[in-house]
Design a protein around this motif. Structure first.
Motif, short mmCIF file in Angstrom:
data_model
loop_
_atom_site.label_atom_id
_atom_site.label_comp_id
_atom_site.label_asym_id
_atom_site.label_seq_id
_atom_site.Cartn_x
_atom_site.Cartn_y
_atom_site.Cartn_z
N LEU A 148 0.83 -1.20 0.00
CA LEU A 148 0.00 0.00 0.00
C LEU A 148 0.87 1.25 0.00
CD1 LEU A 148 -2.65 1.60 0.35
CD2 LEU A 148 -2.41 1.25 2.82
N THR A 149 1.90 1.25 0.81
CA THR A 149 2.78 2.42 0.89
C THR A 149 3.46 2.68 -0.45
OG1 THR A 149 3.19 1.94 3.23
CG2 THR A 149 4.73 3.44 2.13
N LEU A 207 1.03 4.17 -2.95
CA LEU A 207 0.77 5.60 -2.70
C LEU A 207 1.90 6.47 -3.22
CD1 LEU A 207 -0.74 5.55 0.91
CD2 LEU A 207 -1.91 6.28 -1.18
N ARG A 235 1.81 6.62 -6.97
CA ARG A 235 0.74 7.48 -7.46
C ARG A 235 1.10 8.96 -7.30
NH1 ARG A 235 -3.61 9.70 -4.83
NH2 ARG A 235 -3.38 8.34 -3.01
N LEU A 239 1.93 11.39 3.30
CA LEU A 239 1.21 10.12 3.27
C LEU A 239 0.21 10.05 4.42
CD1 LEU A 239 3.89 7.46 2.28
CD2 LEU A 239 2.26 8.67 0.84
N GLN A 255 -2.71 12.01 3.23
CA GLN A 255 -3.39 11.50 2.04
C GLN A 255 -4.14 10.19 2.29
OE1 GLN A 255 -3.39 12.42 -1.40
NE2 GLN A 255 -2.37 14.40 -1.08
N SER A 256 -3.64 9.38 3.20
CA SER A 256 -4.18 8.04 3.38
C SER A 256 -5.37 8.02 4.34
CB SER A 256 -3.09 7.10 3.93
OG SER A 256 -3.63 5.84 4.24
N ASN A 257 -6.21 7.02 4.16
CA ASN A 257 -7.33 6.81 5.08
C ASN A 257 -6.90 6.07 6.34
OD1 ASN A 257 -9.21 8.03 3.35
ND2 ASN A 257 -9.49 6.12 2.20
N GLU A 258 -5.67 5.52 6.32
CA GLU A 258 -5.18 4.82 7.52
C GLU A 258 -4.86 5.84 8.61
OE1 GLU A 258 -2.69 1.18 7.27
OE2 GLU A 258 -2.18 1.97 5.29
N TRP A 312 4.57 6.02 9.01
CA TRP A 312 4.78 6.10 7.57
C TRP A 312 6.26 6.18 7.23
CZ3 TRP A 312 1.35 4.68 4.26
CH2 TRP A 312 -0.01 4.84 4.53
#
Length: 232
Positions: free
Chosen positions: A172-173, A176, A179, A188, A191-194, A201
């Motif tokens: 996943l990292t 991201l 992208r 991160l 930006q992330s939902n985590e 991170w």
């Protein structure tokens, strides 16, 4: 008369373009034991290590012992760059390489480079289908990953891909960062939902950089991370 200059003067090596002259001049001879190794620099002056001559021109590479011999020659041939850059391990002409050879040669060199030459990022290039399949299977067993690509005649990388497998968190990292193109731990986290702190991170990003998948750059206290190759 030096070897490279004599080669240019030899009619058998008559250059057909300015690039061919530059390519011939950039071909460096390095002596390691009794083996003369060809090391090339592409148009961007990035390192290309030719595996076939380094391995004694044997197209079938197997066993831990020969892998360790290759590792020693790669260490001798590698140089410390002034800026982060790939080091292409060019498998052109190699038909088969076993897991034990790849472990002791390629993986060992990756680990050495990342700990000793931190600005150098090994990439497998021009690997045959059997070599790619063997390396992929080996990496998946280890939950490890490695960059691979093809090189054009001028040494330009194309068709980049990640071989192997990462665990869910690191996959996943990496996705991201790929992208975004360039990422920091705070970015991160935003930006992330985590629900992860920037420190978590940063740990993930540092892990991927240690595996040679992301280039790490520092500017003061800020670390930025980018994929070693684009377009994977």
């Amino acid at each position: 008369m030096s070897g490279w200059f004599a080669a240019i003067c030899d009619h058998r090596f008559a250059p057909t373009s300015l690039w061919s002259v530059a390519a011939l001049v950039r071909r460096l001879l390095t002596k390691s034991g009794d083996l003369v190794m060809f090391i090339e620099l592409n148009e961007d002056a990035q390192l290309i290590l030719k595996i076939l001559p380094l391995a004694g021109h044997q197209p079938v590479l197997s066993g831990a012992g020969p892998g360790r011999q290759l590792f020693g020659k790669l260490v001798d041939a590698a140089r410390a760059p002034s800026e982060p850059e790939p080091a292409y391990l060019d498998f052109q002409g190699v038909t088969v390489a076993t897991a034990s050879f790849l472990r002791e040669g390629v993986i060992a060199f990756r680990d050495y480079a990342r700990s000793t030459l931190p600005l150098l990022y090994p990439v497998v290039a021009n690997a045959s289908a059997p070599v790619t399949e063997e390396f992929e299977f080996f990496l998946r067993q280890r939950k490890d990953a490695f960059w691979a690509c093809r090189l054009t005649e001028t040494g330009t990388p194309c068709d980049p891909q990640l071989l192997g497998e990462l665990d869910d968190a690191h996959r996943l990292t990496f996705a991201l960062v790929a992208r975004l193109g360039t990422a920091t731990a705070p970015r991160l986290a935003a930006q992330s939902n985590e629900k992860l702190a920037p420190t978590a991170w940063n740990n993930r990003l540092s892990f991927l950089a240690a595996r040679g998948l992301l280039i790490e750059r520092k500017a003061g206290k800020t670390k930025t991370f980018t994929p070693v190759l684009e377009g994977a």
